[in-house]
Design an enzyme around this catalytic site. Structure first.
Site, short mmCIF file in Angstrom:
data_model
loop_
_atom_site.label_atom_id
_atom_site.label_comp_id
_atom_site.label_asym_id
_atom_site.label_seq_id
_atom_site.Cartn_x
_atom_site.Cartn_y
_atom_site.Cartn_z
N VAL A 71 36.92 38.75 33.99
CA VAL A 71 38.29 39.17 34.31
C VAL A 71 38.54 40.48 33.58
O VAL A 71 38.11 40.66 32.44
CB VAL A 71 39.32 38.11 33.85
CG1 VAL A 71 40.74 38.60 34.13
CG2 VAL A 71 39.07 36.78 34.53
N CYS A 72 39.20 41.41 34.26
CA CYS A 72 39.60 42.66 33.64
C CYS A 72 38.37 43.41 33.10
O CYS A 72 37.34 43.47 33.75
CB CYS A 72 40.65 42.37 32.56
SG CYS A 72 41.64 43.77 32.01
#
Length: 228
Positions: free
Chosen positions: A102-103
């Site tokens: 994520v990210c």
């Protein structure tokens, strides 16, 4: 009786807690799943907010995972040059069914050599660095490329996790989890993307984040040079 699905999320100093806790909430509802929070030691780990996180297992004691997930945050800029972290990821990736992030966690996967030739998403401020690792930057909220599943910035972690559950289990299970969480976003402003934010807001954020962006650039260039 089938073995429980083993899902592990990495914890590290200055992790963006929502990168982790969004997917964690989704994965914790998956029937039969065993979810782990992983760090080098069992000790409280400070996130990038007031929230402190406690790992449930260590690198040494972690079972073989079916899903390994790396969240992002300011601390990810340190993790891309942390050989202990990178070696753990490489070792787990060899047996994992899905390698995810994520990210800016995707930059950590890249630094571990796990995104070469794969399309990948990340936070919009980090998109320029994915190519350093042979990844194909993809401007989307969730990117699925074979067994690499990567989410965009921060809040995309919930979208990412629901997408992955639909792949791991089935769509009705993912939809049921979404309903249970009442995940029905209706943001008050249309400024959640650099493409839609007012120009003055985008300029202000870029100015404020310039020092951090410079540190990220230095860290990623160092990591990419090591991989070359």
């Amino acid at each position: 009786m089938s073995a429980p699905l083993q899902i592990g999320l990495l914890v590290f100093p200055r992790v963006t807690q929502l990168d982790l806790t969004g997917p964690l909430q989704v994965f914790s509802i998956v029937p039969g799943a065993s979810v782990h929070l992983i760090w080098k030691r069992i000790e409280p780990v400070a996130s990038d907010s007031v929230l402190t996180l406690t790992p449930t297992t260590t690198f040494a004691d972690c079972p073989q995972l079916d899903v390994i997930c790396v969240p992002g945050g300011a601390g990810a800029d340190d993790m891309i040059n942390d050989e202990e972290m990178l070696q753990f990821l490489r070792s787990q990736a060899a047996g994992a069914k899905y390698i995810t992030s994520v990210c800016t966690g995707s930059l950590v996967l890249g630094a571990a050599g796990l995104l070469k030739g794969y399309c990948a998403a990340t936070h919009w401020t980090a998109m320029e660095f994915l190519g350093l690792y042979g990844a194909i930057p993809t401007k989307t909220r969730v990117c699925v490329d074979r067994n690499r599943v990567t989410g965009g910035g921060v809040t995309a972690g919930i979208d990412f996790a629901l997408t992955l559950v639909s792949i791991l289990i089935d769509r009705p299970t993912a939809q049921s989890i979404q309903l249970r969480l009442e995940y029905n976003p209706a943001p008050p402003f249309d400024s959640g993307s650099p493409d839609t934010a007012p120009p003055e807001i985008l300029a202000r954020l870029k100015e404020r984040s310039a020092p951090a962006q410079a540190r990220r650039r230095t860290a990623n260039l160092r990591a990419a040079e090591r991989l070359a």
